[in-house]
Design a protein around this motif. Structure first.
Motif, PDB file in Angstrom:
ATOM      1  N   THR A  46       1.228  -4.929  10.585  1.00  0.00           N
ATOM      2  CA  THR A  46       1.315  -4.040   9.576  1.00  0.00           C
ATOM      3  C   THR A  46       2.549  -4.162   8.657  1.00  0.00           C
ATOM      4  O   THR A  46       3.303  -3.490   8.514  1.00  0.00           O
ATOM      5  CB  THR A  46       1.333  -2.713  10.240  1.00  0.00           C
ATOM      6  N   TYR A  47       2.806  -5.182   8.080  1.00  0.00           N
ATOM      7  CA  TYR A  47       3.765  -5.567   7.199  1.00  0.00           C
ATOM      8  C   TYR A  47       3.272  -6.219   5.974  1.00  0.00           C
ATOM      9  O   TYR A  47       2.477  -7.269   6.022  1.00  0.00           O
ATOM     10  CB  TYR A  47       5.090  -6.167   8.015  1.00  0.00           C
ATOM     11  N   SER A  48       4.315  -6.434   5.176  1.00  0.00           N
ATOM     12  CA  SER A  48       4.379  -7.293   3.881  1.00  0.00           C
ATOM     13  C   SER A  48       5.781  -7.557   3.458  1.00  0.00           C
ATOM     14  O   SER A  48       6.525  -6.744   3.657  1.00  0.00           O
ATOM     15  CB  SER A  48       3.372  -6.939   2.695  1.00  0.00           C
ATOM     16  N   ILE A  80       7.913  -4.110   3.654  1.00  0.00           N
ATOM     17  CA  ILE A  80       7.038  -3.280   3.537  1.00  0.00           C
ATOM     18  C   ILE A  80       6.118  -2.989   4.605  1.00  0.00           C
ATOM     19  O   ILE A  80       5.491  -3.819   5.273  1.00  0.00           O
ATOM     20  CB  ILE A  80       5.881  -3.793   2.142  1.00  0.00           C
ATOM     21  N   ASP A  82       2.878  -1.925   5.811  1.00  0.00           N
ATOM     22  CA  ASP A  82       1.749  -2.106   5.063  1.00  0.00           C
ATOM     23  C   ASP A  82       0.573  -1.772   5.751  1.00  0.00           C
ATOM     24  O   ASP A  82       0.043  -2.741   6.764  1.00  0.00           O
ATOM     25  CB  ASP A  82       1.710  -3.538   4.444  1.00  0.00           C
ATOM     26  N   TYR A  83      -0.324  -0.929   5.459  1.00  0.00           N
ATOM     27  CA  TYR A  83      -1.722  -0.774   5.820  1.00  0.00           C
ATOM     28  C   TYR A  83      -2.630  -0.806   4.853  1.00  0.00           C
ATOM     29  O   TYR A  83      -3.889  -0.355   4.898  1.00  0.00           O
ATOM     30  CB  TYR A  83      -1.664   0.888   6.487  1.00  0.00           C
ATOM     31  N   TYR A  84      -2.182  -1.424   3.533  1.00  0.00           N
ATOM     32  CA  TYR A  84      -3.177  -1.569   2.261  1.00  0.00           C
ATOM     33  C   TYR A  84      -4.333  -2.417   2.881  1.00  0.00           C
ATOM     34  O   TYR A  84      -5.351  -2.116   2.578  1.00  0.00           O
ATOM     35  CB  TYR A  84      -2.503  -1.944   1.098  1.00  0.00           C
ATOM     36  N   ARG A  85      -4.086  -3.427   3.285  1.00  0.00           N
ATOM     37  CA  ARG A  85      -5.210  -4.339   3.733  1.00  0.00           C
ATOM     38  C   ARG A  85      -6.006  -3.814   5.038  1.00  0.00           C
ATOM     39  O   ARG A  85      -7.175  -4.013   4.804  1.00  0.00           O
ATOM     40  CB  ARG A  85      -4.610  -5.949   4.243  1.00  0.00           C
ATOM     41  N   ARG A 146       8.735   1.925  -5.339  1.00  0.00           N
ATOM     42  CA  ARG A 146       7.145   1.535  -5.233  1.00  0.00           C
ATOM     43  C   ARG A 146       6.823   1.411  -6.540  1.00  0.00           C
ATOM     44  O   ARG A 146       5.877   0.784  -6.874  1.00  0.00           O
ATOM     45  CB  ARG A 146       6.578   3.167  -4.647  1.00  0.00           C
ATOM     46  N   LEU A 151       3.634  -1.101  -5.783  1.00  0.00           N
ATOM     47  CA  LEU A 151       3.004  -1.008  -4.422  1.00  0.00           C
ATOM     48  C   LEU A 151       1.620   0.129  -4.362  1.00  0.00           C
ATOM     49  O   LEU A 151       1.784   1.070  -5.006  1.00  0.00           O
ATOM     50  CB  LEU A 151       3.989  -0.441  -3.389  1.00  0.00           C
ATOM     51  N   TYR A 154      -0.481   3.160   0.828  1.00  0.00           N
ATOM     52  CA  TYR A 154      -0.406   2.753   2.275  1.00  0.00           C
ATOM     53  C   TYR A 154       0.426   1.661   2.248  1.00  0.00           C
ATOM     54  O   TYR A 154       0.322   0.762   3.282  1.00  0.00           O
ATOM     55  CB  TYR A 154      -1.842   2.300   3.053  1.00  0.00           C
ATOM     56  N   ALA A 155       1.293   1.306   1.225  1.00  0.00           N
ATOM     57  CA  ALA A 155       2.432   0.358   1.371  1.00  0.00           C
ATOM     58  C   ALA A 155       3.772   1.223   1.157  1.00  0.00           C
ATOM     59  O   ALA A 155       3.745   1.813  -0.052  1.00  0.00           O
ATOM     60  CB  ALA A 155       2.217  -0.663   0.259  1.00  0.00           C
TER      61      ALA A 155
END
Length: 251
Positions: A46-48, A80, A82-85, A146, A151, A154-155
């Motif tokens: 859960t990161y970028s 980040i 990151d839950y976008y993906r 952001r 971003l 969810y990021a």
């Protein structure tokens, strides 16, 4: 058993003055790959990581941070949560995951993932001879960061890290940490107030002496005074609002 990694960790200190030598793309890739080797809860990853070498973007982030080394470094990473993906996966499956990655629990999961990744990168960088400094100051204006980094939902930007070759006159040294006996509890938590207070008093004296020696008497504050000064300020009170705007902490 070799103590190389242990000794490397014990030498860690924040570096805030760097030579004007940019990191190569090969080095950046190696650092990120080292970061990705960190443990990740339930394999969620859960990161970028955003690598910033554009001077214009660095200057914009410096305006948020207020720190010169956001610009003056070998390379700048922004970490980040990151839950976008994961939200993209959610669009293609029958199970509704949105409740999970909008929850407080998965905010913690993501933040822990990011911390583990960043510390792997820090250790790898120091092993290569570079210095690093974390940049929590990027949270001074999360909304602006952001926007700068474009971003998606969810990021969420947690912090940055400046990396580079320490300048010739960089003279930092490891700050004394809390005593082992104060942070390590055997089997159960030791909340004995008298013992805790005695340890804190000893540590405060040690920290004060550290600053006196480093600054020729210009600084002498204790750790307790620093904690009171920092936590006594009502800083970044918009954080819950910013988390909500990014899609987090709704449940």
């Amino acid at each position: 058993m070799a103590d190389y990694v242990y000794d490397l960790m014990k030498r860690h200190h924040s570096v805030r003055k760097f030579k004007n030598n940019p990191l190569s793309e090969k080095t950046v890739r190696k650092l990120v790959e080292a970061g990705q080797s960190a443990s990740t809860s339930s394999y969620l990853q859960t990161y970028s990581i955003i690598g910033v070498d554009d001077p214009r973007i660095k200057e914009q982030l410096k305006e948020v941070s207020g720190q010169s080394y956001v610009v003056d470094n070998g390379y700048l990473f922004v970490f980040i949560l990151d839950y976008y993906r994961h939200s993209l996966i959610n669009e293609k499956v029958d199970i509704d995951m949105e409740t999970s990655f909008e929850s407080a629990e998965n905010l913690l999961v993501g933040a822990i993932d990011v911390a583990l990744v960043s510390e792997n990168i820090a250790l790898a960088a120091e092993d290569m001879g570079y210095g690093i400094v974390y940049l929590g100051s990027l949270r001074n204006d999360v909304g602006r960061v952001r926007e700068i980094l474009d971003l998606p939902e969810y990021a969420f930007p947690l912090f940055g890290m400046a990396v580079g070759e320490p300048s010739e006159d960089e003279n930092g040294s490891p700050k004394p940490r809390l005593p082992f006996e104060h942070v390590f509890h055997k089997n159960v938590y030791n909340s004995n107030k008298k013992e805790q207070q005695e340890e804190l008093e000893k540590y405060d004296e040690r920290v004060s002496n550290y600053y006196k020696e480093r600054t020729n008497g210009q600084r002498s504050e204790t750790w307790s005074q620093q904690v009171a000064g920092f936590l006594g300020k009502k800083a970044r009170l918009d954080m819950l609002e910013q988390l909500n705007k990014a899609g987090f902490m709704k449940r």
